[in-house]
Design an enzyme around this catalytic site. Structure first.
Site, short mmCIF file in Angstrom:
data_model
loop_
_atom_site.label_atom_id
_atom_site.label_comp_id
_atom_site.label_asym_id
_atom_site.label_seq_id
_atom_site.Cartn_x
_atom_site.Cartn_y
_atom_site.Cartn_z
N GLU A 15 72.54 -65.36 -7.26
CA GLU A 15 71.57 -64.77 -6.34
C GLU A 15 72.23 -63.72 -5.44
OE1 GLU A 15 68.54 -65.51 -7.08
OE2 GLU A 15 69.33 -66.96 -8.50
N SER A 34 64.88 -69.55 -13.50
CA SER A 34 64.66 -68.19 -13.03
C SER A 34 64.91 -68.09 -11.53
CB SER A 34 63.21 -67.77 -13.32
OG SER A 34 62.31 -68.58 -12.57
N HIS A 35 64.86 -66.86 -11.05
CA HIS A 35 65.11 -66.58 -9.63
C HIS A 35 64.23 -67.44 -8.73
CE1 HIS A 35 66.16 -64.04 -6.15
NE2 HIS A 35 64.89 -64.18 -5.82
N MET A 36 62.93 -67.45 -8.99
CA MET A 36 62.02 -68.17 -8.11
C MET A 36 62.14 -69.68 -8.27
SD MET A 36 61.03 -65.67 -6.47
CE MET A 36 59.65 -65.97 -5.38
#
Length: 554
Positions: A357, A510-512
């Site tokens: 991140e 994933s990112h979220m």
């Protein structure tokens, strides 16, 4: 024409194995989540340039997988971006496997995905083994029973994946160190008054590739290894779900830092100007020139985060559970043969999740600055951001380096905009499935329900708010937010005290998904188009992450 292109692409390049090609919007580098299913040419070409033309393959080769260069990962059908799944699966096989075994594995993986299409956003957990972990017995059973692998072939694959995983444990710090160089180079380009803005654009993008998206790709791969350790440890009974969630709550990614800095700003311990400078480069659409950066409208994006900031307390019963269970967990990992101390294993997992991140945050600064400079240069050619969005990076580069009069170049660019806008309109009118498995998909297909990736164990009932088309002006505090896809530019949501999150596109790691786990936020990531269309007009929703359900209350 798209169907004919499909037929042409069935023949593999010499460095790629497998008898057939499949294409999807969510596997591997999931363009549906990052740039959407109908992006403009600038967003597509930037994503290709920074990652999907060659960086993705360089990363896999350096990490210990098969070298598939020169093989682009992204192609377009009817203007929609798709991942070449055969190329992706090739790049996930260990480099030292025999060609015969590689061919056998690739064909099996492709067949398995075609038979289980709902796994298209979970390929690295449920279709292809990309590392060695606690629950590798699942792969052994499947590959012997369904793929017909011999014990020797299984041992060859297992040894290759073990080596990749062992090497992963010691590389995260060097990948993080490369990002420091990008920070230095970014500032040197921005501060240099002797370089034209046109030249700055391409310096920023080239530095971003070498010192940003490449280490990010490595850290993202390490993040998958860490996620595999955790998920499979729970399946094997080595860790409780509570301890797994506890580890994720110890992770301090950019979103955590954003919340802490917002609190410090609210308390007057950090200046508003510093806060905006630190986070202002983020955009709701990272590759979208029409999406404003936070600092373009800081009152709308960043001020509410400061106004609603609360002090972050990093202690919970879940974290305590992780502290209790982790020594035995690390012992179990070593029983698999991994050579690492408790501290090295925990550092690896933390650095992989946080580093991925952090890398995205850092490289997006160069990308965001390049987009701002492109918009500024576009004004000289009488082009709006909406028009620039429909010009590829290559066409812009040719235009910006042309010696022709500006009026001539502007006229040429306007023609390109007209043509690409027309093609994008046609693309919008075309409907294609998220996974292309045969040529008939271009004529008709059944839109099946995806299996959502549920995050957390909480249940929440709240007002539903639909965010689409860069509409960030709605109040979302206390609401369950629904959004088609969300990249790092949507981190502002986590400062708004939302009650839950639902996305149409997005993978299990994933990112979220990472963000939601870090904040202990109940979420359903990547629920698919069919389910999304059912719930997106709801006024009130119940999201029960523990029981994997979503209900429309009214």
């Amino acid at each position: 024409n798209a169907a004919l292109k499909w037929q042409r692409l069935q023949t593999p390049a010499p460095q790629v194995q497998g008898d057939k090609a499949l294409f999807g919007v969510m596997p591997d580098w999931n363009p549906a989540e990052i740039i959407g299913t109908n992006p403009g040419q600038l967003a597509i070409s930037l994503y290709q340039h920074l990652i999907l033309n060659d960086i993705w393959a360089i990363q896999r080769a350096e990490y210990g997988y098969k070298d598939v260069r020169p093989q682009p990962l992204l192609t377009q059908f009817a203007g929609k971006p798709y991942i070449d799944i055969r190329a992706s699966f090739n790049s996930f096989t260990p480099k030292n496997l025999s060609p015969e075994l590689t061919q056998k594995l690739i064909n099996f993986y492709l067949d398995w995905l075609a038979q289980h299409p709902h796994l298209h956003d979970k390929v690295e957990f449920d279709v292809v083994p990309t590392c060695y972990g606690p629950h590798f017995s699942k792969w052994e059973e499947r590959l012997t029973k369904h793929a017909g692998l011999t014990q020797d072939e299984l041992s060859e694959l297992k040894a290759g994946l073990f080596d990749i995983t062992q090497n992963a444990l010691s590389r995260t710090q060097q990948d993080l160190d490369v990002l420091d160089e990008l920070e230095v180079r970014y500032q040197a380009v921005i501060d240099n008054k002797n370089i034209s803005d046109k030249d700055k654009i391409f310096l920023l993008l080239e530095n971003c590739k070498t010192y940003g998206t490449l280490p990010f790709s490595h850290l993202a791969r390490s993040g998958f290894v860490a996620a595999t350790f955790l998920k499979e440890a729970v399946l094997e009974g080595w860790l409780s779900t509570t301890a797994q969630e506890g580890f994720m709550e110890t992770v301090e990614t950019v979103s955590h830092e954003l919340s802490v800095d917002a609190w410090l700003t609210a308390q007057g311990k950090k200046t508003w100007e510093d806060f905006v400078q630190t986070y202002g480069h983020l955009r709701p659409g990272t590759y979208d020139i029409t999406s404003p950066a936070y600092w373009d409208d800081a009152e709308r994006f960043l001020k509410p985060i400061v106004e609603q900031a609360i002090e972050s307390i990093r202690q919970s019963p879940k974290i305590e559970q992780w502290q209790q269970e982790k020594p035995e967990f690390f012992n179990k990992l070593r029983s698999l043969g991994f050579k690492a101390t408790d501290q090295e294993l925990e550092n690896f997992m933390t650095q992989a999740v946080e580093g991925r991140e952090k890398a995205k945050f850092i490289f997006s600064k160069s990308l965001s600055a390049a987009l701002s400079l492109i918009a500024k240069e576009g004004e000289a050619y009488s082009l709006s951001p909406q028009e620039l969005a429909n010009i590829s990076l290559a066409d812009l580069q040719a235009a910006f380096s042309s010696d022709l009069p500006v009026s001539n170049v502007s006229e040429r660019l306007k023609q390109i905009v007209t043509q690409n806008t027309y093609e994008r309109t046609i693309s919008h009118a075309c409907q294609l499935p998220p996974l292309l498995t045969n040529s008939n998909d271009f004529s008709a297909f059944v839109l099946t329900a995806d299996k959502p990736n549920f995050i957390g164990s909480a249940r929440v009932t709240a007002q539903a708010v639909l965010l689409e088309n860069n509409d960030e002006q709605q109040s979302v505090a206390g609401c369950i937010v629904l959004i088609p896809q969300a990249d790092p530019g949507y981190d502002w949501l986590f400062g708004q005290k939302i009650a839950g999150l639902i996305t149409m596109y997005g993978g299990a790691n994933s990112h979220m998904a990472i963000r939601s786990a870090e904040f202990g936020l109940p979420a359903a990531i990547g629920i698919g188009e069919q389910l999304y269309n059912k719930v997106k007009h709801a006024k009130t929703l119940e999201l029960d992450a523990a029981n994997h359900t979503m209900k429309v209350i009214h």
